[in-house]
Structures are given as structure tokens and as C-alpha cells.
Design a protein around this motif. Structure first.
Motif, short mmCIF file in Angstrom:
data_model
loop_
_atom_site.label_atom_id
_atom_site.label_comp_id
_atom_site.label_asym_id
_atom_site.label_seq_id
_atom_site.Cartn_x
_atom_site.Cartn_y
_atom_site.Cartn_z
N GLU A 171 0.83 -1.20 0.00
CA GLU A 171 0.00 0.00 0.00
C GLU A 171 0.87 1.26 0.00
N ALA A 172 2.01 1.19 0.67
CA ALA A 172 2.93 2.33 0.69
C ALA A 172 3.45 2.64 -0.71
N VAL A 173 3.75 1.59 -1.47
CA VAL A 173 4.24 1.80 -2.84
C VAL A 173 3.10 2.28 -3.74
N ARG A 174 1.92 1.73 -3.53
CA ARG A 174 0.77 2.19 -4.32
C ARG A 174 0.49 3.67 -4.05
N THR A 175 0.71 4.10 -2.81
CA THR A 175 0.53 5.51 -2.47
C THR A 175 1.55 6.37 -3.22
N GLU A 176 2.79 5.86 -3.32
CA GLU A 176 3.82 6.57 -4.09
C GLU A 176 3.36 6.73 -5.54
N ARG A 177 2.78 5.67 -6.09
CA ARG A 177 2.30 5.73 -7.47
C ARG A 177 1.19 6.76 -7.62
N THR A 178 0.27 6.78 -6.65
CA THR A 178 -0.82 7.76 -6.69
C THR A 178 -0.28 9.18 -6.65
N ASN A 179 0.77 9.39 -5.86
CA ASN A 179 1.37 10.72 -5.77
C ASN A 179 1.98 11.15 -7.09
N VAL A 180 2.49 10.18 -7.88
CA VAL A 180 3.04 10.51 -9.20
C VAL A 180 1.92 11.01 -10.10
N TYR A 181 0.75 10.37 -10.03
CA TYR A 181 -0.38 10.85 -10.82
C TYR A 181 -0.75 12.28 -10.41
N ARG A 182 -0.73 12.55 -9.11
CA ARG A 182 -1.04 13.91 -8.65
C ARG A 182 -0.02 14.91 -9.19
N GLN A 183 1.26 14.52 -9.20
CA GLN A 183 2.31 15.40 -9.72
C GLN A 183 2.10 15.68 -11.20
N PHE A 184 1.70 14.66 -11.94
CA PHE A 184 1.46 14.85 -13.37
C PHE A 184 0.31 15.80 -13.60
N ILE A 185 -0.76 15.63 -12.84
CA ILE A 185 -1.92 16.52 -12.97
C ILE A 185 -1.53 17.96 -12.72
N GLN A 186 -0.73 18.18 -11.70
CA GLN A 186 -0.29 19.53 -11.36
C GLN A 186 0.61 20.11 -12.45
N ALA A 187 1.47 19.25 -13.02
CA ALA A 187 2.42 19.72 -14.04
C ALA A 187 1.79 19.87 -15.42
N MET A 188 0.72 19.08 -15.69
CA MET A 188 0.14 19.05 -17.04
C MET A 188 -1.38 19.29 -17.00
N PRO A 189 -1.81 20.43 -16.48
CA PRO A 189 -3.27 20.67 -16.37
C PRO A 189 -3.96 20.87 -17.72
N ALA A 190 -3.19 21.13 -18.77
CA ALA A 190 -3.78 21.37 -20.08
C ALA A 190 -3.78 20.11 -20.94
N SER A 191 -3.39 18.97 -20.37
CA SER A 191 -3.33 17.73 -21.13
C SER A 191 -4.57 16.88 -20.92
N ILE A 192 -5.09 16.32 -22.01
CA ILE A 192 -6.23 15.42 -21.91
C ILE A 192 -5.87 14.18 -21.11
N VAL A 193 -4.59 13.83 -21.08
CA VAL A 193 -4.13 12.66 -20.33
C VAL A 193 -4.34 12.85 -18.84
N SER A 194 -4.39 14.08 -18.39
CA SER A 194 -4.59 14.35 -16.96
C SER A 194 -5.95 13.87 -16.47
#
Length: 384
Positions: A171-194
Motif C-alpha cells: 500500500e505504501a508503494v501504491r501511495t507513491e504511485r498515486t502521488n506521481v499521478y497527482r504530480q502529473f496533474i499539477q504539471a500538465m493541467p492542459a493535457s487530456i491525459v490528466s
């Protein structure tokens, strides 16, 4: 322990969890072409693709024959969407976005090793994949370590403690993965991939408030895109089946064809269990559910099973009910993944369940039998 294959899904449902089924407000259709090449020495015969279609719940399937490792697949889409492609007979696979124009899928080895180019969505999806690569590798290594430790576990070991300890690590590693998604959303708010990244943050037990906040942080151009319009609608539906919401009403036939209504159970604690006869993990939970049912069945508690079996599998459904000794009401319209109740409740993977209180409010989601027992013990402290 939630393994890679813990949740049962058909091919379509697997992709629906991984990808956003798209929606379009204007009905425009765009053409795309996927041109691919893999190593001909791999001796693959055919390539298959699935991609979403807002007018078709099960999406679109297509295939092509490989000639000297080359293939071409073309089609039309109403909005960009994440697809999954695989070759036969090795089932090597890859994910990418189908979007207007030409998409190149090229590999000097297996399809899973291919480099995808063509279109802004695929360029952005490549950035997300690069960000995820370290944590994906870490998660894979953690699973491998878990399986090795489990294999070496002595017969007298405390297996429950073992599973709980490893689940915390995973679960700790899965949380790390979820945080990467959050980082991508913050960095790429204009992307449909977000939009896909927002959904990935939610996982199997989404927090609608968090997802709504993340979605609203995206650029208006993304929110108002066909994909954004669909996801906004999906969030509205999700809010209707979140903890604290009043469970949506439904009526569905039991094994004898008699209509059974959710309102019939008002005043009781009700566990709504979505499953299917072909779902191994679902049926693995049944012995535990039988114990919980027997323990609390006289304590203002019951269970209702809703099967995602199809009409052609009706006999298998009835046989599974008898084999698993399920003494509670069993309902289904035998429409598979298009089951009207599962669609109403936003079920994308099974097993899936909802604990509903006497007043009709959703109290918990996705409880394992042991967790359900612990929850009910708080409501019925004097149960045997």
C-alpha cells in the motif's frame, strides 16, 4: 492481500478501469490510423486493439494480420481515448492513446517494447509513463518479494500477520504511485491525459471530493472537452454512490424471475455484493460471507447478491449459487457488464460491494468478509 488479478474483469472491464470511456457532446467523428511494426522473428500472427466509444458501452474491438511484422489498423473516434493493443499468440501488450491522425507503434522486439509516436496525447502519455517507471518497477519488485516470502512461509507462521505486514508495504508503494499521478496533474493541467490521471488517483475506492477538486484544477479547455464532459458526468454519478449518499433505488429479478426492490430492505443493514460465477476472487470471498451471514442474519442484517453473468451463463450462475451455499437473495438481469444495477452503481470491477444502513445511507464500500464482520460487530455487539 490485493494481488494484480484481485479484481475480476472481462477484457473490456479491465480497460475501463485503466482508461476513460469517452463521451462527446457534438457527435463529431475523426479518423485515425495505427501503423505498427514488431520483430518478425517473434512470429506473431495477429494484432488486436480495444478503444473506447461513448455510444457503445463495450467499446470497439478491431484486429489485423501481421505481414513480416507490419500491421495497419484504421478507424474513427469521437474523442481521444486510451487503448490497449496486444499480439497473438504471445499476448504481449501496450497502451497508448487513439487520437486523430497517424499513430506509429514501432519495436525491434515485442509489442510491449514498442515506442509510440504521433499526437499530443501520446506525447503526454509518454511523459506520464516515464514519471511512473521507477515506482512501477518498485511495485513489481515488492510483489516479487512478497510472493517469495509467502512461498518460504512456515506452516506454523501467523499468516494473517504476514498478509497484513506485506499489505502495508504494498500500500505504501501504491501511495507513491498515486502521488506521481497527482504530480502529473499539477504539471500538465492542459493535457487530456490528466483526466485519466485523475481517475487513476481514485483507484477502486475513489474519493469523489478529491477527484472533483483535481478535475477542477485542470484547464477549462480540458474540462470542457468531450472527454472532460464525460468525466464530469462520471463524477456526478460517483457522488450518488459514495459513502454518506443515499443508495440509488433499484429493482431486479431473482433466480425465479420475481422482481426484488431495494426498498424491501429498508430498516435493515444490507450488504449489496456484486459478483459473477466466473469471477474466482468473488467466489473466494463467499465462504467468509456465508459465515458473516449466518452470524448476523437474525440481527437485522442481510445480503443481496447481484450477478454480472450473461444469459448464456445462467446455468453456471445457478450452479455457483448452490455450490457456494448462498442463502441470501440473488438478482441479475443477465446482461453481463451491462447489468442495470451495476451500471447505476458505477461498478467497473468485481468483487464490489456496498454496506447500506437501515436508513438507506451507504456506510462502507469494498469490505472484505473479515472487515464486514468487524463493522457489524459495532452495530450488534452481543452477536455470538
Amino acid at each position: 492481500m490485493r494481488h494484480f488479478n484481485y479484481y475480476c474483469r472481462s477484457f473490456v472491464a479491465t480497460v475501463l478501469v485503466l482508461a476513460l470511456a469517452q463521451h462527446t457532446a457534438c457527435g463529431q467523428v475523426h479518423s485515425f490510423v495505427v501503423r505498427g511494426k514488431i520483430d518478425p522473428l517473434k512470429k506473431q500472427e495477429t494484432v488486436h486493439i480495444w478503444y473506447p466509444d461513448p455510444t457503445n458501452l463495450v467499446g470497439v474491438k478491431d484486429s489485423a494480420v501481421l505481414h513480416d511484422g507490419n500491421f495497419v489498423i484504421d478507424g474513427t473516434i469521437k474523442a481521444p481515448g486510451k487503448a490497449i493493443m496486444y499480439t497473438k499468440p504471445d499476448y504481449s501488450n501496450i497502451e497508448f492513446y487513439v487520437e486523430p491522425g497517424t499513430i506509429l507503434v514501432e519495436s525491434t522486439g515485442l509489442l510491449s517494447e514498442a515506442v509510440v509516436s504521433g499526437g499530443q496525447a501520446n506525447k503526454d502519455f509518454g511523459k506520464l509513463a516515464e514519471m511512473l517507471r521507477p515506482v512501477t518497477q518498485k511495485l513489481s519488485e515488492t510483489y516479487q518479494a512478497y510472493h517469495a516470502a509467502k512461498k518460504a512461509l512456515s506452516d506454523d507462521a501467523d499468516k494473517k500477520e504476514f498478509e497484513q505486514r506485506w499489505e502495508k508495504q504494498l500500500e505504501a508503494v501504491r501511495t507513491e504511485r498515486t502521488n506521481v499521478y497527482r504530480q502529473f496533474i499539477q504539471a500538465m493541467p492542459a493535457s487530456i491525459v490528466s483526466i485519466g490521471a485523475v481517475k487513476s488517483v481514485g483507484g477502486f475506492t475513489p474519493d469523489v471530493k478529491e477527484l472533483t477538486g483535481l478535475f477542477e484544477s485542470l484547464d477549462k479547455s480540458v474540462q470542457n472537452s468531450p472527454s472532460g464532459i464525460y468525466y464530469k458526468d462520471a463524477l456526478t454519478k460517483l457522488s450518488r454512490t459514495s459513502i454518506g449518499a443515499v443508495a440509488p433505488h433499484f429493482v431486479q429479478a431473482d433466480t425465479a424471475g420475481k422482481p426484488v426492490s431495494l426498498s424491501e430492505f429498508r430498516g435493515k443493514y444490507l450488504f449489496v455484493d456484486f459478483w459473477a460465477s466466473w469471477c474466482g476472487p468473488c467466489r473466494a470471498e463467499h465462504p467468509g460471507l456465508v459465515k458473516v451471514f449466518d452470524k448476523y442474519r437474525d440481527r437485522n442484517f442481510t445480503i443481496v447478491g447481484i450477478s454480472l453473468d450473461q444469459l448464456k451463463n445462467r446455468d453456471a450462475w445457478i450452479k455457483a449459487i448452490k455450490a457456494d451455499k448462498l442463502a441470501w437473495p440473488q438478482l441479475s438481469d443477465l446482461k453481463g457488464w451491462s447489468n442495470e444495477v451495476s451500471t447505476l452503481y458505477g461498478v467497473e470491477a468485481i468483487p464490489k460491494n456496498f454496506l447500506i444502513g437501515p436508513d438507506g445511507t451507504i456506510l462502507s464500500i469494498d469490505l472484505k468478509p473479515d472487515a464486514l464482520d468487524e463493522k457489524l460487530a459495532k452495530f450488534f455487539p452481543n452477536a455470538p
